[in-house]
Design an enzyme around this catalytic site. Sequence first.
Site, PDB file in Angstrom:
ATOM      1  N   PHE A   1      46.035 -33.596 -46.031  1.00 38.72           N
ATOM      2  CA  PHE A   1      45.649 -34.875 -46.277  1.00 38.72           C
ATOM      3  C   PHE A   1      46.626 -36.088 -45.551  1.00 38.72           C
ATOM      4  CE2 PHE A   1      48.589 -35.160 -49.896  1.00 38.72           C
ATOM      5  CZ  PHE A   1      48.962 -36.456 -49.754  1.00 38.72           C
TER       6      PHE A   1
ATOM      7  N   GLU B   1      58.888 -29.354 -54.552  1.00 36.12           N
ATOM      8  CA  GLU B   1      58.449 -30.635 -53.574  1.00 36.12           C
ATOM      9  C   GLU B   1      57.592 -31.460 -54.560  1.00 36.12           C
ATOM     10  OE1 GLU B   1      55.006 -29.915 -50.899  1.00 36.12           O
ATOM     11  OE2 GLU B   1      56.072 -31.007 -49.483  1.00 36.12           O
TER      12      GLU B   1
ATOM     13  N   LYS C   1      38.801 -27.930 -39.915  1.00 32.61           N
ATOM     14  CA  LYS C   1      38.269 -28.146 -41.310  1.00 32.61           C
ATOM     15  C   LYS C   1      39.446 -29.094 -41.720  1.00 32.61           C
ATOM     16  CE  LYS C   1      39.262 -27.221 -45.334  1.00 32.61           C
ATOM     17  NZ  LYS C   1      39.450 -28.391 -46.256  1.00 32.61           N
TER      18      LYS C   1
ATOM     19  N   SER D   1      50.202 -27.254 -48.237  1.00 33.83           N
ATOM     20  CA  SER D   1      51.267 -26.555 -49.118  1.00 33.83           C
ATOM     21  C   SER D   1      51.468 -25.127 -49.102  1.00 33.83           C
ATOM     22  CB  SER D   1      50.830 -27.004 -50.481  1.00 33.83           C
ATOM     23  OG  SER D   1      49.370 -26.587 -51.013  1.00 33.83           O
TER      24      SER D   1
ATOM     25  N   CYS E   1      55.841 -34.378 -44.906  1.00 32.17           N
ATOM     26  CA  CYS E   1      56.497 -32.915 -45.055  1.00 32.17           C
ATOM     27  C   CYS E   1      57.830 -33.177 -44.404  1.00 32.17           C
ATOM     28  CB  CYS E   1      55.802 -32.002 -44.345  1.00 32.17           C
ATOM     29  SG  CYS E   1      55.573 -32.259 -42.594  1.00 32.17           S
TER      30      CYS E   1
HETATM   31  P1  NAD Z   1      46.727 -28.505 -49.499  1.00 35.18           P
HETATM   32  O1  NAD Z   1      47.464 -27.311 -49.369  1.00 35.18           O
HETATM   33  O2  NAD Z   1      46.173 -28.903 -51.052  1.00 35.18           O
HETATM   34  O3  NAD Z   1      45.477 -28.652 -48.572  1.00 35.18           O
HETATM   35  C1  NAD Z   1      45.839 -28.162 -47.312  1.00 35.18           C
HETATM   36  C2  NAD Z   1      44.331 -27.685 -46.801  1.00 35.18           C
HETATM   37  O4  NAD Z   1      43.941 -26.241 -47.540  1.00 35.18           O
HETATM   38  C3  NAD Z   1      43.168 -28.538 -46.764  1.00 35.18           C
HETATM   39  O5  NAD Z   1      42.470 -28.632 -45.722  1.00 35.18           O
HETATM   40  C4  NAD Z   1      42.630 -27.908 -48.088  1.00 35.18           C
HETATM   41  O6  NAD Z   1      41.282 -28.430 -48.196  1.00 35.18           O
HETATM   42  C5  NAD Z   1      42.784 -26.437 -48.179  1.00 35.18           C
HETATM   43  N1  NAD Z   1      42.818 -25.871 -49.461  1.00 35.18           N
HETATM   44  C6  NAD Z   1      43.313 -26.456 -50.557  1.00 35.18           C
HETATM   45  N2  NAD Z   1      43.257 -25.578 -51.701  1.00 35.18           N
HETATM   46  C7  NAD Z   1      42.691 -24.419 -50.957  1.00 35.18           C
HETATM   47  C8  NAD Z   1      42.617 -23.173 -51.564  1.00 35.18           C
HETATM   48  N3  NAD Z   1      42.884 -22.584 -52.745  1.00 35.18           N
HETATM   49  N4  NAD Z   1      42.293 -22.331 -50.432  1.00 35.18           N
HETATM   50  C9  NAD Z   1      42.008 -22.362 -49.240  1.00 35.18           C
HETATM   51  N5  NAD Z   1      42.551 -23.679 -48.814  1.00 35.18           N
HETATM   52  C10 NAD Z   1      42.651 -24.824 -49.637  1.00 35.18           C
HETATM   53  O7  NAD Z   1      47.770 -29.488 -49.030  1.00 35.18           O
HETATM   54  P2  NAD Z   1      47.540 -31.311 -49.098  1.00 35.18           P
HETATM   55  O8  NAD Z   1      47.957 -31.794 -50.395  1.00 35.18           O
HETATM   56  O9  NAD Z   1      46.523 -31.722 -48.293  1.00 35.18           O
HETATM   57  O10 NAD Z   1      48.888 -31.687 -47.998  1.00 35.18           O
HETATM   58  C11 NAD Z   1      50.292 -31.740 -48.592  1.00 35.18           C
HETATM   59  C12 NAD Z   1      51.064 -30.666 -48.242  1.00 35.18           C
HETATM   60  O11 NAD Z   1      51.208 -30.238 -47.007  1.00 35.18           O
HETATM   61  C13 NAD Z   1      52.699 -30.865 -48.753  1.00 35.18           C
HETATM   62  O12 NAD Z   1      53.117 -29.674 -49.331  1.00 35.18           O
HETATM   63  C14 NAD Z   1      53.270 -30.866 -47.547  1.00 35.18           C
HETATM   64  O13 NAD Z   1      54.590 -30.589 -47.414  1.00 35.18           O
HETATM   65  C15 NAD Z   1      52.380 -29.994 -46.538  1.00 35.18           C
HETATM   66  N6  NAD Z   1      52.593 -30.627 -45.151  1.00 35.18           N
HETATM   67  C16 NAD Z   1      53.260 -29.778 -44.276  1.00 35.18           C
HETATM   68  C17 NAD Z   1      53.853 -29.903 -43.002  1.00 35.18           C
HETATM   69  C18 NAD Z   1      54.476 -29.109 -42.133  1.00 35.18           C
HETATM   70  O14 NAD Z   1      54.253 -29.086 -40.879  1.00 35.18           O
HETATM   71  N7  NAD Z   1      55.280 -28.211 -42.613  1.00 35.18           N
HETATM   72  C19 NAD Z   1      53.073 -31.292 -42.497  1.00 35.18           C
HETATM   73  C20 NAD Z   1      52.407 -32.123 -43.353  1.00 35.18           C
HETATM   74  C21 NAD Z   1      51.959 -31.593 -44.827  1.00 35.18           C
END
Ligand code: NAD
Length: 497
Positions: free
Chosen positions: A149, A383, A173, A226, A281
């Site tokens: 997000f 985090e 997605k 995450s 991040c």
């Molecule tokens: P999230 O892990 O909740 O969601 C990421 C994606 O995974 C979304 O598209 C979501 O729909 C999908 N998803 C969620 N739960 C799932 C499941 N159980 N099974 C399969 N897919 C699933 O992450 P978020 O809250 O949207 O984003 C924040 C996180 O992203 C933080 O941890 C942040 O550090 C990380 N992030 C990392 C980077 C990087 O490059 N390292 C960059 C931006 C954000």
Amino acid sequence: MRKIGHFIDGKNIAGTSGRTADIFNPNTGAVQAQVTMGTPDELDIAVQSAVKAQAEWANVNPQKRSRVLFAYKMLVDAHMDELAELLSSEHGKVVADSRGDVMRGIDVIEFACGVPQNQKGEHTMGAGPGIDVYSIRKPLGVVAAITPFNFPAMIPMWMFGMAISTGNACILKPSEKDPSVPMRLAELFVEAGGPIGLLNVINGDKEVVDAILQHDDIKAVSFVGSSDIAHYVYQESAKYGKRAQCMGGAKNHGIILPDADMDQAVQDVLGAAFGSAGERCMALPVVVPVGEGTAERFLEKMLPAIEGLKIGISTDPDADYGPVVTAAHKAKVTEYIDLAIEEGATLLVDGRGFELQGYEDGYFLGPTLFDNVTTDMTTYKEEIFGPVLQIVRADTFEEALALPSEHQYGNGVAIYTVNGRAAREFADRVEVGMVGINVPIPVPVSYHSFGGWKRSAFGDINQYGMEGLRFYTKTKTVTQRWPDKPTEDSAFIIPTF
Ligand code: NAD
């Protein structure tokens, strides 16, 4: 109520699952739209459309692919204000920051326009008697991009920009929390002359992610989110024989050596810790003042700087940062603050209970500052992803170097010093993927590449730059010879030259 479906084959289509998720306005807490959750059948329709489009696109010469991307870049530029406002309305980051989100995505589209140069193969003439060898980079086919997000413009563009430029089709997605900008980016791709079906968007949650991971026609998965989910997506991708790059969470440290320019360090840490309400991040949620008196000098300047922060709605041009993304996320950050107090950290500034007049139901959090945080605390190990800054004091350079190096995450790190030798040694030895020297948020420019270490990234190949190009292509190597007369004997030993 506005309904968000999918974008498949050049059209917005309504979903069929009957399952939806609410999209909130983080400033007010009101539900402003609903996004449909995709099904495996809908995914399959999107993939079949992409397979068809990719078969033609793979034969389009690189300069023509580049022209489509260039037209797209110009169109996204022209829609900057619209995209930034839409992004802020669902994410909650201030509009100026949303423009940065779009701009860092455009940077990668610009790099992707260089594909005629970058995708050129390698050629060795005369590798053996009359033998030439050449290597070419072929597209993978249909690939998937699963995004978080917190950067709903930049991260999708990192992925589909590189994927499409190299001859692939992409199924995007996006996060179910703020899908409107990714949907709009796909519409603009078609408006710019992009082939129908080459970029399809399927909305949804775990059900559709699992369908992506199991789909035979999807050859690679690029994921950011995450760490636990990143690890799951990485493992499942391997199980189903897909190439995967899965970026995860972070806990970036800002090291302040005793000789640092303290005004600069405080100004930078302030923006990097609290900007975008800490939902980056590459944020700096941990600061490490090194040596005697450094923490006191840091606090002397940081405390008034925090007091001067303006928290406002995302369209307030004077606001430094806006609300966090959802009520659930606000509750999670608040729980971490409660836990840090229980764990014995010293609470210097408490952001809980902050209310913005007229926006009492918005998801606002004031800035929080903790001192005397130690490495055994859960709130240090995990985090938080909110406007919370933790001070971990270190006595020596070695102690400071060990903190980010031994942390489970290894995304980014920054060091503040005027000592080039110390900075050089730190950059060389620290176990982290991206290092800033007097730079708080060292997100590499588009022609380098982005990727952390340890639990911040699963998979070997970084996002964008030449690494991105490698991720989305597979190498084919041809060894050729054009003899003027047939060879007389069969060779039973491996050819050597
Ligand atoms: P999230 O892990 O909740 O969601 C990421 C994606 O995974 C979304 O598209 C979501 O729909 C999908 N998803 C969620 N739960 C799932 C499941 N159980 N099974 C399969 N897919 C699933 O992450 P978020 O809250 O949207 O984003 C924040 C996180 O992203 C933080 O941890 C942040 O550090 C990380 N992030 C990392 C980077 C990087 O490059 N390292 C960059 C931006 C954000």
